[in-house]
Design a protein around this motif. Structure first.
Motif, PDB file in Angstrom:
ATOM      1  N   ARG A  84     107.959  58.998 -10.982  1.00 37.58           N
ATOM      2  CA  ARG A  84     108.958  59.362  -9.966  1.00 37.58           C
ATOM      3  C   ARG A  84     109.366  60.819 -10.076  1.00 37.58           C
ATOM      4  O   ARG A  84     109.613  61.479  -9.066  1.00 37.58           O
ATOM      5  CB  ARG A  84     110.190  58.437 -10.061  1.00 37.58           C
ATOM      6  CG  ARG A  84     110.003  57.111  -9.331  1.00 37.58           C
ATOM      7  CD  ARG A  84     111.349  56.460  -9.033  1.00 37.58           C
ATOM      8  NE  ARG A  84     112.117  56.241 -10.233  1.00 37.58           N
ATOM      9  CZ  ARG A  84     112.205  55.070 -10.885  1.00 37.58           C
ATOM     10  NH1 ARG A  84     111.560  54.014 -10.440  1.00 37.58           N
ATOM     11  NH2 ARG A  84     112.941  54.971 -11.966  1.00 37.58           N
TER      12      ARG A  84
ATOM     13  N   TYR B 105     109.618  63.477  -7.061  1.00 34.92           N
ATOM     14  CA  TYR B 105     110.775  64.318  -6.750  1.00 34.92           C
ATOM     15  C   TYR B 105     110.360  65.780  -6.691  1.00 34.92           C
ATOM     16  O   TYR B 105     110.735  66.516  -5.787  1.00 34.92           O
ATOM     17  CB  TYR B 105     111.869  64.177  -7.816  1.00 34.92           C
ATOM     18  CG  TYR B 105     112.376  62.782  -8.052  1.00 34.92           C
ATOM     19  CD1 TYR B 105     112.364  61.822  -7.036  1.00 34.92           C
ATOM     20  CD2 TYR B 105     112.873  62.397  -9.297  1.00 34.92           C
ATOM     21  CE1 TYR B 105     112.836  60.539  -7.262  1.00 34.92           C
ATOM     22  CE2 TYR B 105     113.353  61.117  -9.522  1.00 34.92           C
ATOM     23  CZ  TYR B 105     113.329  60.189  -8.512  1.00 34.92           C
ATOM     24  OH  TYR B 105     113.787  58.923  -8.745  1.00 34.92           O
TER      25      TYR B 105
ATOM     26  N   LYS C 289     108.594  66.813  -3.505  1.00 32.26           N
ATOM     27  CA  LYS C 289     109.499  66.914  -2.357  1.00 32.26           C
ATOM     28  C   LYS C 289     110.425  68.114  -2.481  1.00 32.26           C
ATOM     29  O   LYS C 289     110.672  68.843  -1.513  1.00 32.26           O
ATOM     30  CB  LYS C 289     110.300  65.609  -2.241  1.00 32.26           C
ATOM     31  CG  LYS C 289     111.318  65.568  -1.106  1.00 32.26           C
ATOM     32  CD  LYS C 289     110.733  65.887   0.263  1.00 32.26           C
ATOM     33  CE  LYS C 289     109.935  64.713   0.837  1.00 32.26           C
ATOM     34  NZ  LYS C 289     109.520  64.961   2.237  1.00 32.26           N
ATOM     35  N   LEU C 290     110.913  68.374  -3.698  1.00 33.43           N
ATOM     36  CA  LEU C 290     111.837  69.486  -3.908  1.00 33.43           C
ATOM     37  C   LEU C 290     111.155  70.830  -3.682  1.00 33.43           C
ATOM     38  O   LEU C 290     111.740  71.755  -3.109  1.00 33.43           O
ATOM     39  CB  LEU C 290     112.429  69.412  -5.312  1.00 33.43           C
ATOM     40  CG  LEU C 290     113.436  68.273  -5.498  1.00 33.43           C
ATOM     41  CD1 LEU C 290     113.666  67.989  -6.972  1.00 33.43           C
ATOM     42  CD2 LEU C 290     114.759  68.592  -4.793  1.00 33.43           C
TER      43      LEU C 290
ATOM     44  N   SER D 211     121.851  63.666  -3.816  1.00 33.85           N
ATOM     45  CA  SER D 211     120.947  62.571  -4.195  1.00 33.85           C
ATOM     46  C   SER D 211     120.753  61.620  -3.012  1.00 33.85           C
ATOM     47  O   SER D 211     119.677  61.065  -2.832  1.00 33.85           O
ATOM     48  CB  SER D 211     121.487  61.822  -5.419  1.00 33.85           C
ATOM     49  OG  SER D 211     122.753  61.259  -5.147  1.00 33.85           O
TER      50      SER D 211
ATOM     51  N   LEU E 155     118.197  63.281  -0.614  1.00 30.60           N
ATOM     52  CA  LEU E 155     116.870  63.262  -1.226  1.00 30.60           C
ATOM     53  C   LEU E 155     116.308  61.838  -1.217  1.00 30.60           C
ATOM     54  O   LEU E 155     115.140  61.614  -0.891  1.00 30.60           O
ATOM     55  CB  LEU E 155     116.956  63.800  -2.662  1.00 30.60           C
ATOM     56  CG  LEU E 155     115.652  63.904  -3.441  1.00 30.60           C
ATOM     57  CD1 LEU E 155     114.625  64.773  -2.710  1.00 30.60           C
ATOM     58  CD2 LEU E 155     115.894  64.453  -4.849  1.00 30.60           C
TER      59      LEU E 155
ATOM     60  N   ILE F 150     117.706  57.984  -8.417  1.00 30.19           N
ATOM     61  CA  ILE F 150     117.400  59.397  -8.631  1.00 30.19           C
ATOM     62  C   ILE F 150     118.356  59.998  -9.650  1.00 30.19           C
ATOM     63  O   ILE F 150     117.944  60.664 -10.597  1.00 30.19           O
ATOM     64  CB  ILE F 150     117.499  60.153  -7.283  1.00 30.19           C
ATOM     65  CG1 ILE F 150     116.399  59.662  -6.333  1.00 30.19           C
ATOM     66  CG2 ILE F 150     117.407  61.659  -7.502  1.00 30.19           C
ATOM     67  CD1 ILE F 150     116.428  60.306  -4.971  1.00 30.19           C
TER      68      ILE F 150
END
Lengths: 213, 213
Positions: free
Chosen positions: A16, A20, A23-24, A37, A40, A51
């Motif tokens: 995961r 993250y 995507k970030l 959070s 996101l 998250i």
DNA sequence: GAATGTGAATTTATTCACAGCA
DNA sequence: TGCTGTGAATAAATTCACATTC
């Protein structure tokens, strides 16, 4: 990132983190500076507490009442995943899959450096794919002992995968990504992960309604 | 196999079934006729009760005091996974990865039939890789609507993956294996699985001791 | 006697819900 | 007030342990 015993991090958290991070980075590239959070979680279809808890194994990365700074989070997660250095990768097996992987840009973009490839066929020895020149499989141990090889991608035929991983382990390679559809054996201190395309397909057919035409 | 509601089967059981199947086929090929859950568990480094419980979601496949007949188990698990029929597969994106997958023998051996490939580049349209002839991406919807396409492998560039999956979903394709490193969106009734190589590498680097040279 | 099939116990992971802080 | 960080509650998965059957 505070000092963390990796055994305290749930196994499911690690993939995961990679999700993250991707995507970030995308958000950062789009100029987004801050994210909660909740937001996101929405974009990646997950629970917000999940998250926050995942981050909490490593430290406190956000600001209460405000959210997370995207750039900071990218740095923190990169560091958690060990991506703030570069890693030397070899590919063993210069067949279709091996050569396709060698030329795949995704690897070098993440700091993975393809330093060599190995094959037993004289027809490909000496050829180059991406940054990987193909060497004789006979030179495998020598090379691994002399150069710092961090990760080996194994794309040899199924029948040879187990032996190949054994040789890599004996030569001191500590992480293997095995693409051959067999379970391979390795000492405790060698990490092995399996990438198995037909397994993935089977997971799809399980859920596909079998009453289809 | 008794009648089973697939929602009652834990998600983690499904990939394990594929794992069992592979090992059992190997045992069958070697002439092994019977095996206990204990012995099978040892060869794949799992708990014996895990295996028995996984089977128990589908029926009673063994004989108490005796064990499992390998041939029977192969048939039962194949059936559970929907592998007692063939599935039509297309590959969208005839780049390095797409063409490597097209020629990968593992698929056809499991009953997956590559019926077409699609690409936007005139340079590859018309070419054949394995059993897949490359068509124009413009023909994607037409083809999917006319032929029975069960599964699409998406190997297009990241920026195009989401749009491609949208088109596939609109054309009635119900299962997608996405190789592009982006999360794609699809309607509820379309299965999407992600195969992500750099994610796998990151899971390795997390556990690799970062104090290495 | 031996190994399955499965409830019960345990462990692991997810989600809730709220105290604490900007 | 808004959102993080995290104990507590819940849910899911794994493992134990044994009654059951061959």
């Amino acid at each position: 990132m505070r000092n963390v015993d990796k055994r305290d991090v749930p196994a499911v958290t690690v993939p995961r983190l990679a999700l993250y991070l991707r995507k970030l980075r995308e958000l950062r590239a789009r100029g987004v500076e801050r994210i909660s959070s909740k937001d996101l979680a929405e974009t990646i279809d997950l629970n917000a507490a999940q998250i926050r808890k995942d981050f909490s194994y490593f430290g406190e990365f956000g600001t209460r009442g405000v959210g997370y700074e995207v750039a900071r989070l990218v740095d923190e997660i990169s560091h958690c995943l060990g991506l703030d250095r570069s890693w030397n990768v070899i590919i063993v097996g210069a067949g279709l899959l091996g050569t396709a992987l060698a030329r795949y840009r995704g690897f070098s973009e993440q700091g993975f450096r393809l330093v060599a490839m190995f094959d037993s066929s004289a027809a490909v020895i000496g050829a180059s794919y991406g940054t990987g020149r193909v060497r004789s499989i006979g030179d495998l141990e020598d090379f691994c002992r002399k150069e710092q090889v961090d990760i080996a991608l194994v794309t040899v035929p199924a029948a040879e995968a187990d032996g190949t991983v054994g040789r890599l382990a004996a030569a001191g390679v500590k992480a293997v990504l095995n693409f051959a559809p067999v379970k391979v054996h390795a000492p405790e201190d060698v990490l092995v992960r399996q990438v198995d395309l037909s397994s993935e397909l089977m997971s799809l057919t399980f859920y596909l309604d079998r009453e289809q035409a």
